[in-house]
Design a protein around this motif. Structure first.
Motif, PDB file in Angstrom:
ATOM      1  N   VAL A 190       2.278   6.820  -6.926  1.00 50.67           N
ATOM      2  CA  VAL A 190       1.297   7.673  -7.598  1.00 50.67           C
ATOM      3  C   VAL A 190       1.460   9.123  -7.171  1.00 50.67           C
ATOM      4  O   VAL A 190       1.440  10.041  -8.003  1.00 50.67           O
ATOM      5  CB  VAL A 190      -0.133   7.178  -7.305  1.00 50.67           C
ATOM      6  N   ALA A 191       1.659   9.366  -5.877  1.00 48.61           N
ATOM      7  CA  ALA A 191       1.829  10.737  -5.385  1.00 48.61           C
ATOM      8  C   ALA A 191       3.074  11.383  -5.970  1.00 48.61           C
ATOM      9  O   ALA A 191       3.070  12.568  -6.327  1.00 48.61           O
ATOM     10  CB  ALA A 191       1.897  10.735  -3.855  1.00 48.61           C
ATOM     11  N   SER A 237      -6.034   5.450  -5.029  1.00 49.74           N
ATOM     12  CA  SER A 237      -5.185   6.640  -5.082  1.00 49.74           C
ATOM     13  C   SER A 237      -5.801   7.712  -5.974  1.00 49.74           C
ATOM     14  O   SER A 237      -5.819   8.897  -5.624  1.00 49.74           O
ATOM     15  CB  SER A 237      -3.784   6.254  -5.598  1.00 49.74           C
ATOM     16  N   VAL A 295       0.913   3.855  -3.309  1.00 45.08           N
ATOM     17  CA  VAL A 295       0.382   5.197  -3.060  1.00 45.08           C
ATOM     18  C   VAL A 295       1.497   6.235  -3.181  1.00 45.08           C
ATOM     19  O   VAL A 295       1.301   7.308  -3.772  1.00 45.08           O
ATOM     20  CB  VAL A 295      -0.278   5.264  -1.670  1.00 45.08           C
ATOM     21  N   VAL A 327      -4.768   5.588   2.017  1.00 43.21           N
ATOM     22  CA  VAL A 327      -4.159   6.579   1.125  1.00 43.21           C
ATOM     23  C   VAL A 327      -3.887   7.871   1.896  1.00 43.21           C
ATOM     24  O   VAL A 327      -2.814   8.472   1.775  1.00 43.21           O
ATOM     25  CB  VAL A 327      -5.065   6.855  -0.086  1.00 43.21           C
ATOM     26  N   THR A 350       0.834  -1.204   0.000  1.00 43.86           N
ATOM     27  CA  THR A 350       0.000   0.000   0.000  1.00 43.86           C
ATOM     28  C   THR A 350       0.864   1.248   0.000  1.00 43.86           C
ATOM     29  O   THR A 350       0.652   2.177  -0.793  1.00 43.86           O
ATOM     30  CB  THR A 350      -0.930   0.013   1.229  1.00 43.86           C
ATOM     31  N   TYR A 387      -8.841   9.287  -4.325  1.00 48.94           N
ATOM     32  CA  TYR A 387      -8.476  10.281  -3.310  1.00 48.94           C
ATOM     33  C   TYR A 387      -8.408  11.670  -3.930  1.00 48.94           C
ATOM     34  O   TYR A 387      -8.967  12.637  -3.390  1.00 48.94           O
ATOM     35  CB  TYR A 387      -7.132   9.895  -2.695  1.00 48.94           C
TER      36      TYR A 387
END
Length: 339
Positions: A116-117, A292, A113, A207, A109, A295
Protein backbone atom coordinates in the motif's frame (compact mmCIF):
# COMPACT_ATOMS: atom_id res chain seq x y z
CA UNK A 1 -10.82 10.07 -6.09
CA UNK A 2 -12.43 13.52 -6.13
CA UNK A 3 -11.54 14.70 -2.65
CA UNK A 4 -9.33 17.48 -1.34
CA UNK A 5 -6.34 16.41 0.81
CA UNK A 6 -7.75 18.08 3.91
CA UNK A 7 -10.99 16.13 3.48
CA UNK A 8 -9.23 12.83 4.22
CA UNK A 9 -9.59 13.47 7.91
CA UNK A 10 -13.36 13.25 7.54
CA UNK A 11 -13.30 9.72 6.13
CA UNK A 12 -15.40 7.48 8.33
CA UNK A 13 -15.69 3.72 8.53
CA UNK A 14 -17.57 3.43 5.23
CA UNK A 15 -15.06 5.66 3.45
CA UNK A 16 -12.07 3.74 4.78
CA UNK A 17 -13.57 0.38 3.86
CA UNK A 18 -14.46 1.78 0.43
CA UNK A 19 -10.86 2.89 -0.12
CA UNK A 20 -9.64 -0.54 0.93
CA UNK A 21 -11.90 -2.14 -1.67
CA UNK A 22 -10.58 0.26 -4.32
CA UNK A 23 -7.01 -0.74 -3.47
CA UNK A 24 -8.00 -4.38 -3.64
CA UNK A 25 -9.54 -3.95 -7.09
CA UNK A 26 -6.68 -1.86 -8.46
CA UNK A 27 -4.00 -4.29 -7.26
CA UNK A 28 -5.95 -7.56 -7.23
CA UNK A 29 -3.27 -9.68 -8.90
CA UNK A 30 -0.47 -8.72 -6.51
CA UNK A 31 -2.62 -8.83 -3.39
CA UNK A 32 -4.04 -12.16 -4.52
CA UNK A 33 -0.54 -13.59 -4.85
CA UNK A 34 0.42 -12.28 -1.42
CA UNK A 35 -2.76 -13.76 0.04
CA UNK A 36 -2.04 -17.20 -1.41
CA UNK A 37 1.59 -17.09 -0.30
CA UNK A 38 1.35 -15.56 3.18
CA UNK A 39 -2.22 -15.07 4.41
CA UNK A 40 -3.62 -18.44 3.30
CA UNK A 41 -1.06 -20.53 5.24
CA UNK A 42 -1.66 -18.29 8.25
CA UNK A 43 -5.45 -18.71 8.16
CA UNK A 44 -5.15 -22.44 7.46
CA UNK A 45 -2.98 -22.80 10.57
CA UNK A 46 -5.27 -20.64 12.73
CA UNK A 47 -8.32 -22.77 11.95
CA UNK A 48 -6.68 -26.11 11.23
CA UNK A 49 -4.63 -26.30 14.41
CA UNK A 50 -7.84 -26.92 16.37
CA UNK A 51 -8.26 -30.27 14.61
CA UNK A 52 -4.72 -31.40 15.44
CA UNK A 53 -5.00 -30.13 19.01
CA UNK A 54 -8.30 -31.96 19.46
CA UNK A 55 -6.80 -35.23 18.16
CA UNK A 56 -3.70 -35.01 20.41
CA UNK A 57 -5.77 -34.12 23.45
CA UNK A 58 -8.16 -36.99 22.75
CA UNK A 59 -5.26 -39.48 22.77
CA UNK A 60 -3.95 -38.05 26.05
CA UNK A 61 -7.33 -38.28 27.76
CA UNK A 62 -7.85 -41.83 26.53
CA UNK A 63 -4.49 -42.99 27.86
CA UNK A 64 -5.05 -41.17 31.16
CA UNK A 65 -8.28 -43.12 31.64
CA UNK A 66 -6.47 -46.36 30.78
CA UNK A 67 -3.62 -45.53 33.18
CA UNK A 68 -6.04 -45.06 36.08
CA UNK A 69 -7.24 -48.62 35.50
CA UNK A 70 -3.81 -50.19 34.97
CA UNK A 71 -1.79 -48.13 37.47
CA UNK A 72 1.02 -50.13 39.11
CA UNK A 73 1.09 -52.85 36.44
CA UNK A 74 3.53 -53.27 33.53
CA UNK A 75 0.76 -52.12 31.19
CA UNK A 76 0.34 -49.01 33.33
CA UNK A 77 4.06 -48.20 33.11
CA UNK A 78 3.89 -48.56 29.34
CA UNK A 79 0.88 -46.25 29.26
CA UNK A 80 2.75 -43.69 31.37
CA UNK A 81 5.62 -43.68 28.87
CA UNK A 82 3.09 -43.21 26.11
CA UNK A 83 1.49 -40.33 28.00
CA UNK A 84 4.86 -38.65 28.45
CA UNK A 85 5.53 -38.91 24.74
CA UNK A 86 2.07 -37.58 23.86
CA UNK A 87 2.37 -34.60 26.22
CA UNK A 88 5.74 -33.83 24.64
CA UNK A 89 4.15 -33.98 21.18
CA UNK A 90 1.41 -31.61 22.33
CA UNK A 91 3.83 -29.02 23.72
CA UNK A 92 6.05 -29.23 20.63
CA UNK A 93 3.00 -28.76 18.42
CA UNK A 94 1.83 -25.72 20.41
CA UNK A 95 5.31 -24.17 20.22
CA UNK A 96 5.60 -24.85 16.48
CA UNK A 97 2.12 -23.43 15.89
CA UNK A 98 2.93 -20.25 17.84
CA UNK A 99 6.17 -19.72 15.89
CA UNK A 100 4.44 -20.39 12.55
CA UNK A 101 1.55 -18.01 13.25
CA UNK A 102 3.90 -15.31 14.52
CA UNK A 103 6.17 -15.62 11.48
CA UNK A 104 3.39 -15.48 8.90
CA UNK A 105 1.60 -12.70 10.77
CA UNK A 106 4.76 -10.63 10.58
CA UNK A 107 5.39 -11.43 6.93
CA UNK A 108 1.81 -10.83 5.76
CA UNK A 109 1.56 -7.54 7.68
CA UNK A 110 4.87 -6.29 6.27
CA UNK A 111 3.97 -7.32 2.72
CA UNK A 112 0.52 -5.71 2.59
CA UNK A 113 1.52 -2.49 4.36
CA UNK A 114 4.60 -2.12 2.16
CA UNK A 115 2.47 -2.73 -0.94
CA UNK A 116 0.00 0.00 0.00
CA UNK A 117 2.81 2.44 0.86
CA UNK A 118 4.56 1.76 -2.44
CA UNK A 119 1.32 2.39 -4.32
CA UNK A 120 0.96 5.73 -2.53
CA UNK A 121 4.44 6.80 -3.56
CA UNK A 122 3.57 5.93 -7.17
CA UNK A 123 6.34 3.36 -7.45
CA UNK A 124 5.76 0.33 -9.63
CA UNK A 125 5.71 -2.79 -7.54
CA UNK A 126 5.74 -6.49 -8.23
CA UNK A 127 5.43 -9.69 -6.27
CA UNK A 128 9.17 -10.30 -6.42
CA UNK A 129 9.95 -6.78 -5.20
CA UNK A 130 7.57 -7.07 -2.24
CA UNK A 131 8.81 -10.51 -1.24
CA UNK A 132 12.41 -9.34 -1.39
CA UNK A 133 11.84 -6.68 1.28
CA UNK A 134 9.59 -8.68 3.58
CA UNK A 135 12.47 -10.50 5.35
CA UNK A 136 14.09 -7.10 6.03
CA UNK A 137 11.03 -5.63 7.74
CA UNK A 138 10.03 -8.44 10.06
CA UNK A 139 12.56 -7.57 12.80
CA UNK A 140 10.94 -4.18 13.44
CA UNK A 141 7.51 -5.75 13.51
CA UNK A 142 8.78 -8.51 15.79
CA UNK A 143 9.64 -5.96 18.49
CA UNK A 144 6.16 -4.43 18.21
CA UNK A 145 4.54 -7.87 18.36
CA UNK A 146 6.58 -8.86 21.42
CA UNK A 147 5.66 -5.68 23.28
CA UNK A 148 2.01 -6.31 22.47
CA UNK A 149 2.27 -9.82 23.94
CA UNK A 150 3.97 -8.43 27.07
CA UNK A 151 1.24 -5.81 27.53
CA UNK A 152 -1.53 -8.34 26.93
CA UNK A 153 0.04 -10.85 29.32
CA UNK A 154 0.26 -8.23 32.07
CA UNK A 155 -3.30 -7.13 31.29
CA UNK A 156 -4.63 -10.69 31.52
CA UNK A 157 -2.67 -11.32 34.72
CA UNK A 158 -4.15 -8.21 36.35
CA UNK A 159 -7.69 -9.17 35.26
CA UNK A 160 -7.40 -12.76 36.50
CA UNK A 161 -5.97 -11.59 39.83
CA UNK A 162 -8.80 -9.11 40.40
CA UNK A 163 -11.41 -11.62 39.20
CA UNK A 164 -10.32 -14.38 41.58
CA UNK A 165 -9.90 -11.88 44.41
CA UNK A 166 -13.55 -10.88 43.98
CA UNK A 167 -14.62 -14.54 43.90
CA UNK A 168 -12.66 -15.22 47.08
CA UNK A 169 -14.27 -12.18 48.69
CA UNK A 170 -17.72 -13.43 47.68
CA UNK A 171 -17.07 -16.84 49.28
CA UNK A 172 -15.97 -15.18 52.50
CA UNK A 173 -18.82 -12.66 52.55
CA UNK A 174 -22.04 -14.24 51.35
CA UNK A 175 -24.17 -11.26 52.40
CA UNK A 176 -22.69 -8.96 49.77
CA UNK A 177 -22.56 -11.59 47.03
CA UNK A 178 -24.96 -9.64 44.78
CA UNK A 179 -22.71 -6.58 44.77
CA UNK A 180 -19.68 -8.76 44.13
CA UNK A 181 -21.42 -10.43 41.18
CA UNK A 182 -22.20 -7.01 39.76
CA UNK A 183 -18.55 -6.13 40.29
CA UNK A 184 -17.48 -9.23 38.39
CA UNK A 185 -19.73 -8.29 35.49
CA UNK A 186 -18.37 -4.74 35.50
CA UNK A 187 -14.75 -5.91 35.65
CA UNK A 188 -15.37 -8.33 32.76
CA UNK A 189 -16.98 -5.59 30.64
CA UNK A 190 -14.09 -3.22 31.37
CA UNK A 191 -11.62 -5.99 30.50
CA UNK A 192 -13.25 -6.54 27.11
CA UNK A 193 -13.24 -2.80 26.37
CA UNK A 194 -9.59 -2.55 27.38
CA UNK A 195 -8.65 -5.53 25.22
CA UNK A 196 -10.33 -4.00 22.18
CA UNK A 197 -8.52 -0.70 22.79
CA UNK A 198 -5.11 -2.38 23.16
CA UNK A 199 -5.79 -4.44 20.05
CA UNK A 200 -6.68 -1.42 17.88
CA UNK A 201 -3.60 0.48 19.14
CA UNK A 202 -1.43 -2.51 18.30
CA UNK A 203 -2.83 -2.95 14.78
CA UNK A 204 -2.07 0.66 13.88
CA UNK A 205 1.34 0.35 15.58
CA UNK A 206 2.18 -2.46 13.15
CA UNK A 207 1.60 -0.10 10.22
CA UNK A 208 3.73 2.56 11.91
CA UNK A 209 6.53 0.01 12.45
CA UNK A 210 6.75 -0.49 8.69
CA UNK A 211 6.27 3.09 7.49
CA UNK A 212 8.09 5.06 10.17
CA UNK A 213 11.26 4.85 12.24
CA UNK A 214 9.34 3.82 15.34
CA UNK A 215 8.69 0.32 16.58
CA UNK A 216 7.89 -1.45 19.82
CA UNK A 217 6.60 0.81 22.58
CA UNK A 218 7.46 3.87 20.50
CA UNK A 219 5.17 2.69 17.73
CA UNK A 220 2.39 1.93 20.21
CA UNK A 221 2.67 5.38 21.77
CA UNK A 222 2.58 6.96 18.31
CA UNK A 223 -0.43 4.81 17.44
CA UNK A 224 -2.25 5.92 20.60
CA UNK A 225 -1.63 9.57 19.72
CA UNK A 226 -2.73 9.15 16.09
CA UNK A 227 -5.98 7.49 17.15
CA UNK A 228 -6.94 10.57 19.18
CA UNK A 229 -9.83 12.21 17.39
CA UNK A 230 -10.63 9.01 15.47
CA UNK A 231 -11.31 6.67 18.36
CA UNK A 232 -14.84 5.86 17.26
CA UNK A 233 -13.68 5.01 13.74
CA UNK A 234 -10.82 2.88 15.11
CA UNK A 235 -13.18 1.18 17.56
CA UNK A 236 -15.76 0.32 14.89
CA UNK A 237 -13.09 -1.03 12.53
CA UNK A 238 -11.62 -3.17 15.30
CA UNK A 239 -15.00 -4.46 16.45
CA UNK A 240 -15.99 -5.35 12.88
CA UNK A 241 -12.73 -7.24 12.44
CA UNK A 242 -13.20 -9.12 15.72
CA UNK A 243 -16.86 -9.87 14.99
CA UNK A 244 -16.22 -11.28 11.51
CA UNK A 245 -13.25 -13.29 12.78
CA UNK A 246 -15.27 -14.53 15.74
CA UNK A 247 -18.20 -15.62 13.55
CA UNK A 248 -15.86 -17.55 11.27
CA UNK A 249 -14.18 -19.19 14.27
CA UNK A 250 -17.53 -20.11 15.85
CA UNK A 251 -18.90 -21.59 12.65
CA UNK A 252 -15.68 -23.56 12.13
CA UNK A 253 -16.03 -25.02 15.61
CA UNK A 254 -19.71 -25.83 15.08
CA UNK A 255 -19.65 -27.33 11.57
CA UNK A 256 -16.07 -28.62 11.21
CA UNK A 257 -14.44 -29.22 14.59
CA UNK A 258 -17.61 -30.61 16.21
CA UNK A 259 -19.58 -31.27 13.04
CA UNK A 260 -20.03 -34.94 13.91
CA UNK A 261 -22.11 -33.91 16.93
CA UNK A 262 -24.44 -31.84 14.74
CA UNK A 263 -24.96 -34.34 11.94
CA UNK A 264 -22.55 -32.74 9.48
CA UNK A 265 -21.01 -35.28 7.09
CA UNK A 266 -17.30 -35.54 6.32
CA UNK A 267 -17.68 -34.07 2.82
CA UNK A 268 -19.71 -31.14 4.14
CA UNK A 269 -17.18 -30.51 6.90
CA UNK A 270 -14.39 -30.41 4.34
CA UNK A 271 -16.35 -28.00 2.13
CA UNK A 272 -17.26 -25.79 5.08
CA UNK A 273 -13.65 -25.75 6.24
CA UNK A 274 -12.41 -24.69 2.80
CA UNK A 275 -14.96 -21.88 2.55
CA UNK A 276 -14.21 -20.66 6.07
CA UNK A 277 -10.46 -20.57 5.45
CA UNK A 278 -11.12 -18.49 2.33
CA UNK A 279 -13.39 -16.12 4.25
CA UNK A 280 -10.81 -15.71 7.00
CA UNK A 281 -8.19 -14.89 4.35
CA UNK A 282 -10.45 -12.15 2.99
CA UNK A 283 -11.16 -10.76 6.47
CA UNK A 284 -7.46 -10.63 7.34
CA UNK A 285 -6.54 -9.02 4.02
CA UNK A 286 -9.24 -6.38 4.40
CA UNK A 287 -8.13 -5.81 7.97
CA UNK A 288 -4.59 -5.03 6.84
CA UNK A 289 -5.81 -2.80 4.01
CA UNK A 290 -8.21 -0.82 6.22
CA UNK A 291 -5.53 -0.32 8.87
CA UNK A 292 -3.13 0.98 6.22
CA UNK A 293 -5.75 3.42 4.92
CA UNK A 294 -6.68 4.39 8.48
CA UNK A 295 -3.04 5.31 9.12
CA UNK A 296 -3.11 7.91 6.34
CA UNK A 297 -6.49 9.19 7.51
CA UNK A 298 -5.11 9.73 11.02
CA UNK A 299 -2.03 11.50 9.64
CA UNK A 300 -4.30 13.83 7.67
CA UNK A 301 -6.50 14.46 10.71
CA UNK A 302 -3.49 15.58 12.73
CA UNK A 303 -2.17 17.56 9.73
CA UNK A 304 0.96 15.42 9.62
CA UNK A 305 1.82 15.43 5.94
CA UNK A 306 3.91 12.54 4.71
CA UNK A 307 6.60 13.61 2.29
CA UNK A 308 6.89 11.14 -0.55
CA UNK A 309 10.65 11.45 -0.74
CA UNK A 310 10.93 10.82 3.02
CA UNK A 311 8.71 7.76 2.77
CA UNK A 312 10.69 6.53 -0.22
CA UNK A 313 13.93 7.06 1.66
CA UNK A 314 12.51 5.03 4.52
CA UNK A 315 11.43 2.23 2.19
CA UNK A 316 14.82 2.39 0.46
CA UNK A 317 16.31 0.96 3.64
CA UNK A 318 14.48 -2.24 2.74
CA UNK A 319 15.18 -2.10 -1.01
CA UNK A 320 18.33 -0.45 -2.29
CA UNK A 321 17.10 0.46 -5.77
CA UNK A 322 14.09 2.41 -4.54
CA UNK A 323 14.46 5.86 -6.14
CA UNK A 324 12.94 8.66 -4.00
CA UNK A 325 10.13 10.62 -5.58
CA UNK A 326 10.10 14.41 -5.28
CA UNK A 327 6.69 15.52 -4.11
CA UNK A 328 5.55 17.51 -1.13
CA UNK A 329 2.79 15.35 0.29
CA UNK A 330 1.51 11.81 0.04
CA UNK A 331 -2.26 11.67 0.17
CA UNK A 332 -4.85 8.99 -0.19
CA UNK A 333 -6.13 10.17 -3.55
CA UNK A 334 -2.65 9.88 -5.10
CA UNK A 335 -3.19 6.14 -5.21
CA UNK A 336 -6.01 6.32 -7.71
CA UNK A 337 -4.14 8.88 -9.83
CA UNK A 338 -1.23 6.44 -10.08
CA UNK A 339 -3.34 3.40 -10.97
Amino acid sequence: MDREPEDLQFLGVAGIVGEAFKILRSCAKLLGALTLTLILPLCFAILGHHLVFKYLLYKIRWNEMFYQIEAGSPAGESTMRELTREWTELFVFIAAYAVFVLAFSLLSTAAVVYTVASMYTGKEISYGRVMSIVPRVWKRLMVTFLWFFIVIFAYYAAFVSIFFLLILTMEMNQQNSLFIILGLILITALFICGYVYISMVWHLACVISVLEDKYGLGAMRKSRNLILGNRITALVLEILYLIFGGIIGWFFGYSVLHGDRHGVGSAERGAHGTVLVGLLCFVNLMGLLTQSVFYFVCKSYHHESIDKSSLSDHLEVYLGDYVPLKSSNIQLEDLHASV
